[in-house]
Each structure stands twice: as C-alpha cells, then as structure tokens.
Design a protein around this motif. Structure first.
Motif, PDB file in Angstrom:
ATOM      1  N   PHE A  41       0.829  -1.214   0.000  1.00 38.71           N
ATOM      2  CA  PHE A  41       0.000   0.000   0.000  1.00 38.71           C
ATOM      3  C   PHE A  41       0.862   1.263   0.000  1.00 38.71           C
ATOM      4  O   PHE A  41       0.580   2.210  -0.727  1.00 38.71           O
ATOM      5  CB  PHE A  41      -0.921   0.023   1.223  1.00 38.71           C
ATOM      6  CG  PHE A  41      -2.149  -0.842   1.086  1.00 38.71           C
ATOM      7  CD1 PHE A  41      -2.962  -0.747  -0.037  1.00 38.71           C
ATOM      8  CD2 PHE A  41      -2.520  -1.725   2.095  1.00 38.71           C
ATOM      9  CE1 PHE A  41      -4.105  -1.526  -0.163  1.00 38.71           C
ATOM     10  CE2 PHE A  41      -3.668  -2.504   1.978  1.00 38.71           C
ATOM     11  CZ  PHE A  41      -4.453  -2.407   0.853  1.00 38.71           C
ATOM     12  N   SER A  58      -5.607   4.712   6.182  1.00 39.23           N
ATOM     13  CA  SER A  58      -4.454   4.489   7.067  1.00 39.23           C
ATOM     14  C   SER A  58      -4.192   5.709   7.944  1.00 39.23           C
ATOM     15  O   SER A  58      -3.759   5.570   9.078  1.00 39.23           O
ATOM     16  CB  SER A  58      -3.203   4.133   6.257  1.00 39.23           C
ATOM     17  OG  SER A  58      -2.846   5.202   5.433  1.00 39.23           O
ATOM     18  N   VAL A  64      -8.132  -0.721   5.170  1.00 43.65           N
ATOM     19  CA  VAL A  64      -8.625  -0.525   3.802  1.00 43.65           C
ATOM     20  C   VAL A  64      -9.711  -1.596   3.581  1.00 43.65           C
ATOM     21  O   VAL A  64      -9.598  -2.710   4.112  1.00 43.65           O
ATOM     22  CB  VAL A  64      -7.448  -0.709   2.802  1.00 43.65           C
ATOM     23  CG1 VAL A  64      -7.914  -0.633   1.367  1.00 43.65           C
ATOM     24  CG2 VAL A  64      -6.343   0.317   3.091  1.00 43.65           C
ATOM     25  N   THR A  69      -8.344  -4.604  -0.739  1.00 37.82           N
ATOM     26  CA  THR A  69      -7.122  -5.227  -0.216  1.00 37.82           C
ATOM     27  C   THR A  69      -6.824  -6.538  -0.934  1.00 37.82           C
ATOM     28  O   THR A  69      -5.692  -6.785  -1.372  1.00 37.82           O
ATOM     29  CB  THR A  69      -7.281  -5.486   1.300  1.00 37.82           C
ATOM     30  OG1 THR A  69      -7.507  -4.223   1.933  1.00 37.82           O
ATOM     31  CG2 THR A  69      -6.058  -6.147   1.889  1.00 37.82           C
ATOM     32  N   ARG A 100      -6.414  -9.631   7.650  1.00 41.41           N
ATOM     33  CA  ARG A 100      -6.548  -8.741   8.799  1.00 41.41           C
ATOM     34  C   ARG A 100      -7.997  -8.621   9.250  1.00 41.41           C
ATOM     35  O   ARG A 100      -8.317  -7.783  10.084  1.00 41.41           O
ATOM     36  CB  ARG A 100      -6.042  -7.375   8.379  1.00 41.41           C
ATOM     37  CG  ARG A 100      -5.282  -6.654   9.466  1.00 41.41           C
ATOM     38  CD  ARG A 100      -4.107  -6.016   8.836  1.00 41.41           C
ATOM     39  NE  ARG A 100      -3.608  -4.851   9.471  1.00 41.41           N
ATOM     40  CZ  ARG A 100      -2.394  -4.396   9.215  1.00 41.41           C
ATOM     41  NH1 ARG A 100      -1.608  -5.019   8.384  1.00 41.41           N
ATOM     42  NH2 ARG A 100      -1.979  -3.303   9.800  1.00 41.41           N
ATOM     43  N   ASP A 143       1.066   7.458   9.921  1.00 37.18           N
ATOM     44  CA  ASP A 143      -0.010   6.782  10.665  1.00 37.18           C
ATOM     45  C   ASP A 143       0.427   6.455  12.093  1.00 37.18           C
ATOM     46  O   ASP A 143      -0.409   6.272  12.963  1.00 37.18           O
ATOM     47  CB  ASP A 143      -0.510   5.514   9.944  1.00 37.18           C
ATOM     48  CG  ASP A 143       0.578   4.516   9.579  1.00 37.18           C
ATOM     49  OD1 ASP A 143       1.768   4.890   9.603  1.00 37.18           O
ATOM     50  OD2 ASP A 143       0.238   3.367   9.273  1.00 37.18           O
TER      51      ASP A 143
HETATM   52  P1  AMP Z   1       0.942  -2.058   8.360  1.00 33.92           P
HETATM   53  O1  AMP Z   1       2.200  -1.523   7.766  1.00 33.92           O
HETATM   54  O2  AMP Z   1       0.812  -3.553   8.177  1.00 33.92           O
HETATM   55  O3  AMP Z   1       0.737  -1.652   9.769  1.00 33.92           O
HETATM   56  O4  AMP Z   1      -0.267  -1.431   7.513  1.00 33.92           O
HETATM   57  C1  AMP Z   1      -0.465  -0.034   7.424  1.00 33.92           C
HETATM   58  C2  AMP Z   1      -1.881   0.261   7.009  1.00 33.92           C
HETATM   59  O5  AMP Z   1      -2.153  -0.366   5.739  1.00 33.92           O
HETATM   60  C3  AMP Z   1      -2.967  -0.293   7.925  1.00 33.92           C
HETATM   61  O6  AMP Z   1      -3.221   0.541   9.024  1.00 33.92           O
HETATM   62  C4  AMP Z   1      -4.158  -0.369   6.985  1.00 33.92           C
HETATM   63  O7  AMP Z   1      -4.714   0.911   6.757  1.00 33.92           O
HETATM   64  C5  AMP Z   1      -3.490  -0.813   5.689  1.00 33.92           C
HETATM   65  N1  AMP Z   1      -3.475  -2.291   5.571  1.00 33.92           N
HETATM   66  C6  AMP Z   1      -2.382  -3.100   5.517  1.00 33.92           C
HETATM   67  N2  AMP Z   1      -2.744  -4.381   5.373  1.00 33.92           N
HETATM   68  C7  AMP Z   1      -4.097  -4.387   5.343  1.00 33.92           C
HETATM   69  C8  AMP Z   1      -5.087  -5.420   5.218  1.00 33.92           C
HETATM   70  N3  AMP Z   1      -4.767  -6.710   5.090  1.00 33.92           N
HETATM   71  N4  AMP Z   1      -6.372  -5.032   5.212  1.00 33.92           N
HETATM   72  C9  AMP Z   1      -6.753  -3.755   5.306  1.00 33.92           C
HETATM   73  N5  AMP Z   1      -5.890  -2.748   5.437  1.00 33.92           N
HETATM   74  C10 AMP Z   1      -4.569  -3.050   5.451  1.00 33.92           C
END
Ligand code: AMP
Length: 208
Positions: A41, A58, A64, A69, A100, A143
């Motif tokens: 992402f 985020s 998402v 996703t 997730r 974030d």
């Molecule tokens: P992370 O780096 O894994 O903490 O992901 C950062 C952000 O990406 C999360 O807070 C979500 O907004 C989005 N994100 C990552 N993976 C997912 C997923 N499997 N489903 C939905 N949103 C995701």
C-alpha cells in the motif's frame, strides 16, 4: 479446475509487534517469499485513486476495505509470478499484515494453504506504543506519529483482526513472545518455522 493452493505462513500480531522486521529477515535470508500488505500500500502512487483510498483509511488507523485489499494482494502475487520472483510450486509465502479481518481470511481460503500462523503475542501496550512512535520517527510513517491514530490501530486490531486467529485450527497457531530484542524474537520464530520448512522441502524433493 482452479490452481493449486499457495502454501503460506502467516505472521500475525498487533501493530508494533515486530512482524515486519522478522518477515524482512526471513524473506531476505531464508528463502521465504515475504509479502507485507502495508508495504504494498505504501508503494502505491500517492496521486492515484488507490493511493488516495489507502491514505484516507491508514491516516485514521482504519483498515482498507476487504475487496480492495484482496484485489491489490492478488495483483501483487500475479506480478511477482510473471516476473519469476515467486513460484507457487517452489516457495512458501510469508504473509505479513494479511488476512486482517475474518472476511479476508474467508476470501483467501480457496487460494491459500495456511501451514502455520505465527502469533506474535505482545500484551504490553505501552511497549507497542513506544515501538510504533520510534518507528514513525525513523521511517516517516505518518499513521504512527499520532498517539490517537496508534490507539485506533490497536483497537482495530483487537476488534477486527484478532478474531482471525480463531478462524484457523488451533493446532497450526504457534504463539511466540514478541517482547525482546529482534534477535531473541527471531530465535523463537525460527524454532517454530525451521521444522516446517525442512518438512516442506523434503516433501517437495520426494515428490519431484
Ligand atoms: P501495516 O504496515 O501492516 O501496519 O499497515 C499499514 C496500514 O495499511 C494499515 O493501518 C491499513 O490501513 C493498511 N493495511 C495493511 N494491510 C491491510 C489489510 N490486510 N487489510 C486492510 N488494510 C490493510
């Protein structure tokens, strides 16, 4: 007939539990194909529609939507296969950040053969918040820069993501203590996945 299911190990745990650090090491050095949906992402063009969609969720600490996703995740794997970076018949996927939600787990069911779920247990919320803050400073992750967004991320984990654990057979869920140095946590993760990789490679050798 559909394609055979892709073998996968899930790295599972709250934001800040160290899944990304461990996933990067295991993918780089040990022959797993590491996929972090957060990284996918963040690599989107920020001006694109998808990039905007991602930012709008985020930045609030929200997930998402599931359909978007899964679409992006599948497109990433297809591209990696085309580029010959990833081969479903040879490689074990190491998934960091997906599924997730229970719905994502259901949507992936026909496509993934989940061998193990490595559950990074970290009940120390203050420690998680500290780690996330530290990382935000180093990596410029907006974030994780704001305390209210971090708190929302932890809430969303508890409400939407943690229930995914119960979706899988308890026998394949391996819990490791995520509090410790990266090397200490790596040793615990390796103790769980080394036998799995050995059996997987042995089965492949005898099959082919
Ligand atoms: P992370 O780096 O894994 O903490 O992901 C950062 C952000 O990406 C999360 O807070 C979500 O907004 C989005 N994100 C990552 N993976 C997912 C997923 N499997 N489903 C939905 N949103 C995701």
């Amino acid at each position: 007939m559909g394609n055979p299911r892709k073998s996968a190990i899930l790295l599972f745990g709250p934001p800040g539990s160290g899944k990304g650090t461990q996933g990067a090491v295991l993918g780089e050095l040990l022959g797993f194909f590491h996929v972090s949906t957060g990284d996918i992402f963040r690599a989107l063009d920020k001006e694109s529609e998808l990039g905007n969609t991602f930012a709008s969720y985020s930045s609030r600490g929200e997930l998402v939507p599931d359909d978007v996703t899964i679409r992006i995740f599948n497109a990433h794997l297809e591209k990696a296969q085309k580029n010959r970076d990833y081969s479903p018949s040879d490689d074990i996927l190491l998934l960091d950040g997906i599924p997730r939600s229970v719905q994502q787990a259901q949507l992936l069911e026909d496509d993934l053969d989940v061998l193990n779920v490595i559950h990074f247990a970290a009940n120390n919320e203050a420690e998680l918040i500290n780690r996330l803050r530290g990382r935000a400073m180093k990596q410029g992750r907006t974030d994780d820069a704001k305390e209210e967004v971090i708190r929302r991320r932890l809430e969303v984990y508890a409400q939407e993501t943690r229930p995914v654990l119960a979706h899988y057979d308890a026998g394949i869920v391996k819990t490791v203590d995520a509090i410790g140095t990266p090397a200490e946590v790596l040793a615990r993760v390796l103790a769980e996945i080394a036998p799995l990789q050995r059996d997987y490679w042995a089965a492949r050798a005898s099959a082919g």
